[in-house]
Design a protein around this motif. Structure first.
Motif, PDB file in Angstrom:
ATOM      1  N   LEU A 480       0.819  -1.203   0.000  1.00  0.00           N
ATOM      2  CA  LEU A 480       0.000   0.000   0.000  1.00  0.00           C
ATOM      3  C   LEU A 480       0.859   1.261   0.000  1.00  0.00           C
ATOM      4  O   LEU A 480       0.539   2.250  -0.668  1.00  0.00           O
ATOM      5  CB  LEU A 480      -0.939  -0.004   1.219  1.00  0.00           C
ATOM      6  N   SER A 481       1.981   1.233   0.707  1.00  0.00           N
ATOM      7  CA  SER A 481       2.864   2.406   0.747  1.00  0.00           C
ATOM      8  C   SER A 481       3.431   2.699  -0.646  1.00  0.00           C
ATOM      9  O   SER A 481       3.513   3.859  -1.065  1.00  0.00           O
ATOM     10  CB  SER A 481       4.009   2.185   1.737  1.00  0.00           C
ATOM     11  N   ASP A 482       3.809   1.644  -1.393  1.00  0.00           N
ATOM     12  CA  ASP A 482       4.319   1.824  -2.750  1.00  0.00           C
ATOM     13  C   ASP A 482       3.237   2.393  -3.666  1.00  0.00           C
ATOM     14  O   ASP A 482       3.513   3.235  -4.538  1.00  0.00           O
ATOM     15  CB  ASP A 482       4.821   0.491  -3.316  1.00  0.00           C
ATOM     16  N   LEU A 483       2.019   1.921  -3.464  1.00  0.00           N
ATOM     17  CA  LEU A 483       0.896   2.394  -4.288  1.00  0.00           C
ATOM     18  C   LEU A 483       0.659   3.891  -4.067  1.00  0.00           C
ATOM     19  O   LEU A 483       0.479   4.657  -5.026  1.00  0.00           O
ATOM     20  CB  LEU A 483      -0.363   1.599  -3.913  1.00  0.00           C
ATOM     21  N   LEU A 484       0.677   4.315  -2.806  1.00  0.00           N
ATOM     22  CA  LEU A 484       0.469   5.734  -2.501  1.00  0.00           C
ATOM     23  C   LEU A 484       1.615   6.582  -3.038  1.00  0.00           C
ATOM     24  O   LEU A 484       1.397   7.683  -3.564  1.00  0.00           O
ATOM     25  CB  LEU A 484       0.324   5.930  -0.987  1.00  0.00           C
ATOM     26  N   ASP A 485       2.836   6.081  -2.921  1.00  0.00           N
ATOM     27  CA  ASP A 485       3.998   6.812  -3.436  1.00  0.00           C
ATOM     28  C   ASP A 485       3.880   7.013  -4.946  1.00  0.00           C
ATOM     29  O   ASP A 485       4.151   8.107  -5.463  1.00  0.00           O
ATOM     30  CB  ASP A 485       5.297   6.055  -3.130  1.00  0.00           C
ATOM     31  N   GLU A 486       3.468   5.964  -5.644  1.00  0.00           N
ATOM     32  CA  GLU A 486       3.333   6.080  -7.091  1.00  0.00           C
ATOM     33  C   GLU A 486       2.232   7.075  -7.451  1.00  0.00           C
ATOM     34  O   GLU A 486       2.360   7.851  -8.401  1.00  0.00           O
ATOM     35  CB  GLU A 486       3.036   4.717  -7.721  1.00  0.00           C
ATOM     36  N   GLY A 487       1.158   7.056  -6.673  1.00  0.00           N
ATOM     37  CA  GLY A 487       0.063   8.001  -6.916  1.00  0.00           C
ATOM     38  C   GLY A 487       0.535   9.443  -6.781  1.00  0.00           C
ATOM     39  O   GLY A 487       0.180  10.312  -7.597  1.00  0.00           O
ATOM     40  N   VAL A 488       1.334   9.720  -5.752  1.00  0.00           N
ATOM     41  CA  VAL A 488       1.855  11.072  -5.524  1.00  0.00           C
ATOM     42  C   VAL A 488       2.773  11.486  -6.677  1.00  0.00           C
ATOM     43  O   VAL A 488       2.686  12.623  -7.172  1.00  0.00           O
ATOM     44  CB  VAL A 488       2.605  11.137  -4.171  1.00  0.00           C
ATOM     45  N   ASN A 489       3.627  10.583  -7.123  1.00  0.00           N
ATOM     46  CA  ASN A 489       4.540  10.889  -8.228  1.00  0.00           C
ATOM     47  C   ASN A 489       3.772  11.141  -9.527  1.00  0.00           C
ATOM     48  O   ASN A 489       4.092  12.064 -10.290  1.00  0.00           O
ATOM     49  CB  ASN A 489       5.539   9.750  -8.428  1.00  0.00           C
ATOM     50  N   ARG A 490       2.776  10.315  -9.771  1.00  0.00           N
ATOM     51  CA  ARG A 490       1.998  10.460 -11.003  1.00  0.00           C
ATOM     52  C   ARG A 490       1.187  11.752 -11.010  1.00  0.00           C
ATOM     53  O   ARG A 490       1.026  12.384 -12.061  1.00  0.00           O
ATOM     54  CB  ARG A 490       1.063   9.259 -11.154  1.00  0.00           C
ATOM     55  N   SER A 491       0.619  12.115  -9.862  1.00  0.00           N
ATOM     56  CA  SER A 491      -0.182  13.345  -9.818  1.00  0.00           C
ATOM     57  C   SER A 491       0.693  14.569 -10.068  1.00  0.00           C
ATOM     58  O   SER A 491       0.278  15.521 -10.741  1.00  0.00           O
ATOM     59  CB  SER A 491      -0.923  13.464  -8.487  1.00  0.00           C
ATOM     60  N   LEU A 492       1.921  14.550  -9.541  1.00  0.00           N
ATOM     61  CA  LEU A 492       2.853  15.666  -9.795  1.00  0.00           C
ATOM     62  C   LEU A 492       3.186  15.754 -11.283  1.00  0.00           C
ATOM     63  O   LEU A 492       3.206  16.846 -11.868  1.00  0.00           O
ATOM     64  CB  LEU A 492       4.127  15.478  -8.978  1.00  0.00           C
ATOM     65  N   GLN A 493       3.416  14.604 -11.880  1.00  0.00           N
ATOM     66  CA  GLN A 493       3.713  14.567 -13.315  1.00  0.00           C
ATOM     67  C   GLN A 493       2.554  15.160 -14.121  1.00  0.00           C
ATOM     68  O   GLN A 493       2.754  15.933 -15.055  1.00  0.00           O
ATOM     69  CB  GLN A 493       3.959  13.113 -13.723  1.00  0.00           C
ATOM     70  N   LYS A 494       1.320  14.813 -13.713  1.00  0.00           N
ATOM     71  CA  LYS A 494       0.132  15.320 -14.418  1.00  0.00           C
ATOM     72  C   LYS A 494       0.006  16.829 -14.249  1.00  0.00           C
ATOM     73  O   LYS A 494      -0.338  17.551 -15.203  1.00  0.00           O
ATOM     74  CB  LYS A 494      -1.112  14.618 -13.856  1.00  0.00           C
TER      75      LYS A 494
END
Length: 677
Positions: A480-494
């Motif tokens: 779950l921690s990896d999933l949230l980290d990826e979400g944060v990175n992807r939202s910044l990219q967007k």
């Protein structure tokens, strides 16, 4: 204007009660004679006696309706009157109010009908009304069965003639084949919207307050939370938020796996591989690896298995060293869980299986003393009410307890100690049979009384884009921690793709990044019917078109920007709400207002089936209807130079009301709105 005349109901109830008393005396006299087979000596036949009993039942039903109606009106002042007093703050449920009106009208038109159907729904086409009463056809069937020949239109006419006047209703019309179409008053809409505009918040509909326990998330100690915990955590939190908003006393419980054989295995393994296990615990990732290693040894090494069982015995007898090691393991896991809950803005109280250890011992003694347990191949089992399906295993063949034992002790504690009126379990649908069996067994042994509501909120799996169970590329479970980290990175990219990093301050960009990431993950889950599986896709979640969190967040920031661009503050809008009405003259204004007025009914409907996706659909509906309104109704007019030449304050009030409702929906969904994105 009074919505319902309570004096009328009181009078009807009194008259009916007087008739009941007369009939009671007659029936009591007849009962004695019939019991002695002396009916022929009475002045009344068996047929007449049966008719009297039936009449008695009808009158009792009528009194119950009247008493319930009176109690509802007394306990909820806003259903009695549409006062302009801001202290009257409950948001009226239109469906519930119309249901009460038509229930009373039907009972007045057909007093001999026992429990007639009352169906109220939003009209499918606004041309033919806003709501509709559609029970005339079913009522005709009941009347025909009792020998009264009639037709749906005649039934509708009779019922319509008995409907009390109401400030909600502009007019009522009968349509074939017996529908009664209800048109709402715009003044009613203006009054409701004005109430919460002046307060600056939307208050919930009236409900009877209950003590509710919601059991959700429930990870295992010594293991990292993974994507499998995502749905229970998000759905459970949103259910809690809804029930808390409605005013219930909600206890959020994290029923973690912190007891049992696995800890004996782990501690025995740590004694060999981690000598400092009594002073410090390994990090959570190492603990998980140690757990896997201990399981392998337990399955393959008989000597290790004996040591592991010995550690379990010491744990259950609260040996100081073993308990110390166990507490260190729990503390490491707890900190990891708390970090994830903080990121998702989720509050929950840990109460693991260890909490119920002593209670299980007491429960087993009680069940044995009352002869509820049966021997079955060395184990002791407990059947449910109808002795069908699968029984619970309360004691294993080796004398140990099981998850069944723990869950029985748990439900007993929640009912008898916590005094819960309603218990909700949020787990995957694969456990539905277990919970059905648990509830049946708890009812059979008297632990679960009929007045306590219990629900198993089941849900489908999270799938990867390959439509298979969501895994990493290597086939491991997604942390779950990896999933949230990826979400944060992807939202910044967007955000950077859209150039927001150049428009927002560093602080605003970070807030937008986290809000979008966590909101998207939550909303993607909640917007799907929980009974179904759904495909986890960051690309779809982060799309700013369609029913996504990004679209809703953008819509709300745009709504807020309308007043901001007109240099009108929230304080000014509150003051304006005191002075001028919300503008509802235009067809698109009224359409938007009617969507906002559905808010209480959406919430009350969710409390019946606990399907949160209905609130997501409602949010999306608000946004699409608001777009229609905004495209057709100018709130702020500017000249070619961009200077404001006119502000329609009545329409700005409608935009502010929309924002207030949407923010409350976001709060229930666990989504953090943004002022700028």
């Amino acid at each position: 204007m009074s919505v319902l005349n309570i004096d009328v109901f009181n009078k009807r109830a009194t008259e009916a009660e007087e008739q009941i008393e007369i009939l009671k005396k007659e029936i009591e006299y007849l009962r004695e004679n019939i019991a002695n087979q002396n009916v022929q000596k009475c002045d009344i036949s068996k047929e007449d006696y049966t008719n009297l009993q039936q009449e008695n039942l009808k009158l009792k039903y009528r009194i119950n309706i009247l008493k319930k109606t009176i109690e509802t009106r007394r306990s909820n002042p806003q259903t009695q009157t549409m006062s302009t007093d801001t202290s009257v703050s409950n948001f009226i449920s239109i469906c519930e109010t119309l249901f009460n009106l038509f229930q009373d009208a039907t009972a007045a038109a057909y007093p001999n009908l026992v429990d007639p159907p009352i169906a109220i729904a939003v009209a499918p086409n606004a041309k033919f009304g806003d709501y509709e009463f559609s029970s005339s056809m079913q009522i005709v069937k009941l009347l025909n069965t009792s020998g009264m020949k009639t037709n749906p239109r005649e039934v509708a006419t009779n019922i319509l003639s008995k409907v009390e006047s109401s400030p909600l209703i502009e007019k009522l019309e009968i349509a074939n084949p017996g529908y009664i179409n209800v048109f709402l008053k715009r003044e009613f809409g203006q009054q409701v919207l004005k109430t919460f505009l002046k307060i600056g918040a939307v208050f919930p509909p009236h409900v009877d307050k209950k003590k509710i326990i919601v059991d959700f998330s429930s990870p295992n100690i010594a293991k990292e939370m993974h994507v499998g915990h995502l749905r229970s955590t998000i759905i459970g939190d949103s259910i809690c938020r809804l029930l808390e908003y409605l005013g219930h006393n909600v206890l959020r419980i994290n029923h973690v796996g912190d007891w049992g054989t696995q800890f004996g295995m782990l501690i025995a393994h740590l004694q060999d591989k981690f000598p400092d296990y009594l002073t410090v615990s390994p990090p959570i990732a190492d603990l998980q690896n140690f757990y896997k290693e201990s399981k392998t040894r337990f399955d393959e090494d008989e000597e290790f298995k004996k040591r592991a069982y010995n550690c379990v015995v010491k744990l259950q007898s609260f040996d100081p060293d073993i308990i110390k090691a166990w507490q260190l393991i729990c503390d490491v896991s707890r900190k990891e869980f708390e970090n994830l809950y903080a990121r998702l803005d989720i509050k929950i109280i840990e109460r693991g299986e260890s909490f119920y250890q002593k209670k299980m011992e007491v429960l087993v003694k009680e069940l044995e003393s009352q002869n509820f347990l049966e021997e079955d191949m060395g184990r002791k089992i407990l059947w449910g009410e109808d002795h069908s399906g699968i029984p619970l295993t309360i004691i294993k063949s080796d004398g140990g307890f099981t998850y069944d034992t723990s869950d029985m002790a748990c439900i007993k504690q929640r009912v008898h100690d916590e005094k819960a009126d309603w218990i909700i379990y949020v787990t995957d649908s694969g456990q539905s049979v277990h919970f059905q069996t648990l509830f049946k067994c708890a009812k059979r042994v008297g632990i679960l009384p009929s007045n306590v509501r219990v629900d198993h909120v089941g849900f489908g799996l999270v799938l990867g884009e390959d439509k298979k169970k969501f895994k990493t590329r290597s086939g491991d479970t997604v942390k779950l921690s990896d999933l949230l980290d990826e979400g944060v990175n992807r939202s910044l990219q967007k955000l950077k793709e859209k150039g927001r990093d150049k428009e927002l301050t560093e602080e605003e960009l970070k807030a937008a990044q986290e809000s979008i990431a966590y909101s998207c993950i939550k909303y993607a889950d909640l917007s799907h019917n929980r009974n179904h599986e759904y495909v986890f896709s960051f690309d779809k979640m982060l799309d700013d078109r369609g029913n996504t969190a990004v679209y809703l967040l953008y819509a709300l920031t745009r709504i807020h920007s309308i007043a901001r661009n007109a240099n009108i503050s929230s304080a000014q809008l509150k003051k304006t709400a005191e002075e001028i009405p919300v503008s509802l003259e235009h067809e698109k204004e009224w359409k938007l207002a009617k969507v906002l007025l559905k808010f209480p009914d959406v919430l009350l409907r969710i409390t019946k089936d606990l399907h949160i996706h209905q609130l997501c659909e409602y949010c999306y509906d608000i946004c699409t209807v608001f777009t229609e309104f905004y495209d057709n109704c100018y709130c702020v007019e500017k000249n070619q130079a961009g200077e404001i030449i006119q502000v329609n304050m009545g329409r700005l009030l409608l935009t502010e009301a929309t924002a207030i409702i949407m923010e409350q929906c976001f709060s229930i969904l666990g989504i953090k709105p943004l002022t700028r994105m």
